[in-house]
Motif scaffolding. Sequence first.
Motif, PDB file in Angstrom:
ATOM      1  N   GLN A  87      17.183   6.910  -5.583  1.00 26.74           N
ATOM      2  CA  GLN A  87      16.943   7.343  -6.960  1.00 26.74           C
ATOM      3  C   GLN A  87      17.868   6.636  -7.939  1.00 26.74           C
ATOM      4  N   GLU A  88      19.130   6.519  -7.562  1.00 27.84           N
ATOM      5  CA  GLU A  88      20.080   5.831  -8.438  1.00 27.84           C
ATOM      6  C   GLU A  88      19.710   4.365  -8.605  1.00 27.84           C
ATOM      7  N   ALA A  89      19.262   3.739  -7.528  1.00 31.52           N
ATOM      8  CA  ALA A  89      18.862   2.331  -7.608  1.00 31.52           C
ATOM      9  C   ALA A  89      17.645   2.168  -8.509  1.00 31.52           C
ATOM     10  N   VAL A  90      16.644   3.033  -8.327  1.00 31.10           N
ATOM     11  CA  VAL A  90      15.401   2.924  -9.096  1.00 31.10           C
ATOM     12  C   VAL A  90      15.645   3.186 -10.578  1.00 31.10           C
ATOM     13  N   ARG A  91      16.517   4.133 -10.904  1.00 31.58           N
ATOM     14  CA  ARG A  91      16.808   4.428 -12.318  1.00 31.58           C
ATOM     15  C   ARG A  91      17.378   3.221 -13.043  1.00 31.58           C
ATOM     16  N   ALA A  92      18.065   2.365 -12.312  1.00 31.18           N
ATOM     17  CA  ALA A  92      18.701   1.200 -12.932  1.00 31.18           C
ATOM     18  C   ALA A  92      17.774  -0.001 -13.038  1.00 31.18           C
ATOM     19  N   MET A  93      16.526   0.140 -12.541  1.00 29.82           N
ATOM     20  CA  MET A  93      15.602  -0.995 -12.493  1.00 29.82           C
ATOM     21  C   MET A  93      14.508  -0.861 -13.540  1.00 29.82           C
ATOM     22  N   PRO A  94      14.148  -1.957 -14.203  1.00 32.53           N
ATOM     23  CA  PRO A  94      13.096  -1.897 -15.228  1.00 32.53           C
ATOM     24  C   PRO A  94      11.685  -2.003 -14.663  1.00 32.53           C
ATOM     25  N   TRP A  95      11.554  -2.136 -13.359  1.00 32.47           N
ATOM     26  CA  TRP A  95      10.244  -2.312 -12.741  1.00 32.47           C
ATOM     27  C   TRP A  95       9.853  -1.076 -11.933  1.00 32.47           C
ATOM     28  N   LEU A  96       8.840  -1.211 -11.118  1.00 37.46           N
ATOM     29  CA  LEU A  96       8.322  -0.099 -10.324  1.00 37.46           C
ATOM     30  C   LEU A  96       8.901  -0.113  -8.911  1.00 37.46           C
ATOM     31  N   ALA A  97       8.677   0.984  -8.186  1.00 35.48           N
ATOM     32  CA  ALA A  97       9.191   1.080  -6.818  1.00 35.48           C
ATOM     33  C   ALA A  97       8.191   1.786  -5.933  1.00 35.48           C
ATOM     34  N   LEU A  98       8.214   1.426  -4.666  1.00 37.44           N
ATOM     35  CA  LEU A  98       7.448   2.163  -3.671  1.00 37.44           C
ATOM     36  C   LEU A  98       8.114   3.528  -3.483  1.00 37.44           C
ATOM     37  N   PRO A  99       7.356   4.621  -3.400  1.00 38.63           N
ATOM     38  CA  PRO A  99       7.964   5.942  -3.231  1.00 38.63           C
ATOM     39  C   PRO A  99       8.881   6.003  -2.009  1.00 38.63           C
ATOM     40  N   PHE A 100       9.993   6.693  -2.137  1.00 35.10           N
ATOM     41  CA  PHE A 100      10.948   6.808  -1.039  1.00 35.10           C
ATOM     42  C   PHE A 100      10.315   7.438   0.193  1.00 35.10           C
ATOM     43  N   ALA A 101       9.454   8.409  -0.035  1.00 36.88           N
ATOM     44  CA  ALA A 101       8.859   9.144   1.083  1.00 36.88           C
ATOM     45  C   ALA A 101       7.859   8.319   1.884  1.00 36.88           C
ATOM     46  N   ASP A 102       7.376   7.230   1.299  1.00 34.72           N
ATOM     47  CA  ASP A 102       6.354   6.431   1.975  1.00 34.72           C
ATOM     48  C   ASP A 102       7.015   5.447   2.941  1.00 34.72           C
ATOM     49  N   LYS A 103       7.725   5.994   3.941  1.00 31.31           N
ATOM     50  CA  LYS A 103       8.496   5.156   4.866  1.00 31.31           C
ATOM     51  C   LYS A 103       7.589   4.317   5.766  1.00 31.31           C
ATOM     52  N   HIS A 104       6.434   4.862   6.111  1.00 28.93           N
ATOM     53  CA  HIS A 104       5.511   4.113   6.969  1.00 28.93           C
ATOM     54  C   HIS A 104       5.052   2.843   6.262  1.00 28.93           C
ATOM     55  N   ARG A 105       4.731   2.957   4.971  1.00 26.68           N
ATOM     56  CA  ARG A 105       4.264   1.769   4.241  1.00 26.68           C
ATOM     57  C   ARG A 105       5.403   0.766   4.062  1.00 26.68           C
ATOM     58  N   LYS A 106       6.619   1.255   3.860  1.00 22.09           N
ATOM     59  CA  LYS A 106       7.766   0.350   3.754  1.00 22.09           C
ATOM     60  C   LYS A 106       7.895  -0.491   5.030  1.00 22.09           C
ATOM     61  N   LEU A 107       7.840   0.181   6.161  1.00 20.90           N
ATOM     62  CA  LEU A 107       7.938  -0.532   7.430  1.00 20.90           C
ATOM     63  C   LEU A 107       6.790  -1.522   7.582  1.00 20.90           C
ATOM     64  N   LYS A 108       5.608  -1.099   7.173  1.00 20.94           N
ATOM     65  CA  LYS A 108       4.434  -1.966   7.267  1.00 20.94           C
ATOM     66  C   LYS A 108       4.617  -3.229   6.431  1.00 20.94           C
ATOM     67  N   LEU A 109       5.191  -3.079   5.228  1.00 16.06           N
ATOM     68  CA  LEU A 109       5.404  -4.236   4.362  1.00 16.06           C
ATOM     69  C   LEU A 109       6.471  -5.167   4.939  1.00 16.06           C
ATOM     70  N   TRP A 110       7.557  -4.615   5.469  1.00 16.14           N
ATOM     71  CA  TRP A 110       8.581  -5.456   6.093  1.00 16.14           C
ATOM     72  C   TRP A 110       7.974  -6.270   7.233  1.00 16.14           C
ATOM     73  N   ASN A 111       7.096  -5.646   8.011  1.00 19.61           N
ATOM     74  CA  ASN A 111       6.474  -6.351   9.132  1.00 19.61           C
ATOM     75  C   ASN A 111       5.402  -7.333   8.664  1.00 19.61           C
ATOM     76  N   LYS A 112       4.588  -6.906   7.727  1.00 17.40           N
ATOM     77  CA  LYS A 112       3.472  -7.750   7.258  1.00 17.40           C
ATOM     78  C   LYS A 112       3.977  -9.080   6.694  1.00 17.40           C
ATOM     79  N   TYR A 113       5.085  -9.012   5.941  1.00 16.63           N
ATOM     80  CA  TYR A 113       5.587 -10.215   5.285  1.00 16.63           C
ATOM     81  C   TYR A 113       6.774 -10.829   6.029  1.00 16.63           C
ATOM     82  N   ARG A 114       7.011 -10.349   7.274  1.00 15.99           N
ATOM     83  CA  ARG A 114       8.026 -10.922   8.159  1.00 15.99           C
ATOM     84  C   ARG A 114       9.378 -11.060   7.443  1.00 15.99           C
TER      85      ARG A 114
END
Length: 420
Positions: A87-114
Amino acid sequence: MAGALTDVLGEVLVAADGEEVAVSALAARGVSLVGLYFGCSLGGPCAQLGASLAAFYGRFRGEAAAAGGQRLEIVFVSAEQEQQQWQEAVRAMPWLALPFADKHRKLKLWNKYRVSNIPSLIFIDASSGKVVCRNGLLVIRDDPEGLEFPWGPKPFSEVVAGPLLRSNGQTLDSSALEGSHVGVYFSAHWCPPCRSLTRVLVESYRKIKEAGQKFEILFVSADRSEDSFKQYFSEMPWVAVPYADEARRSRLNRLYGIQGIPTLIVLDAKGEVITRQGRVEVLNDVECREFPWHPKPVLELTDSNAVQLNEGPCLVLFVDSEDDGESEAAKQLVQPIAEKIIAKYKAKEEEAPLLFFVAGEDDMTDSLRDYTNLPEAAPLLTILDMSARAKSLFRRLWILQRVLTPDPVSNLLVVPCFTQ
């Protein structure tokens, strides 16, 4: 556009103020390019990139407001393990973020884009979800005004165009590479693995040339000074991009999304990539019998290619045998599955989500079993996911243990485990 981006990012993103933003709404804003920013709030490199990226993003937002549209959006894919830090990181950013709770999608993106390290910035096309540029960090450095937007890939012949050097001081034009297989070699004298590979590569280069093959190697230096470049290049019988031509060296790094050295990219005579794993191929094929090293659907796991286990999910069949015949039979068992999956994703112009290996009995395999807490059973079919080593939250191991019989679906046991 909405469909492709939703497949990648899900339905909803989060803004700095906590407001939810529908991914489908990006189309209405005129977004044509999305930057996936993999990072965290901790550590100097991420903080440094965050500041540079904010300035870069601000210029685009200013231009967009003047033109009545928004060409670029950034989405933060966090490696944070604690929601408060996120939350602290996202508040300091002018752009958008993937929801913190969406951990499965985060892992999927790390794997998809190697993604193997942070910070990392990957640009994708908003209409298709396909990668436009894998090394956005170099974009920010080389094109701070965004004059080359949208930074899409260009032909090798265009990026490399210009004079090249030989170690004897002779110069030649890059057009001399036309019609030859080319190994684009990213390396540096300060890097011990690079120097080790160079010694092997010199012999491989000689053997391939003596066999009458049209082959050239292009050295793209990551040395820290021109003197180091000259000393290192004096050991090489091939050509190089001049050290002073930093812009061209950087464009080649961007073109192939180089994240570490040594890296050897092997191209065909038309400048298309045959393999990004030239380093592994050279070490595994010292006699160069399999040049130009077209990728195999299934590899035998060795010390030299074990590093690929870190690139994404890998299917590994452990046979625990020193018998080459048994290893070959195991490859034939896995190969139809591998070919089917690879073909499916190639048709979509995407990389397959799995790499495929057969592991015999040796010290390296024993170390892998110990590290991942795998049982000693054999044969053992596993899917290992160790690609997210930059963040222990996402590092996971799935074990699928089965006794291989003529019935391909018999006795399947799924046991979840976690590496430390």
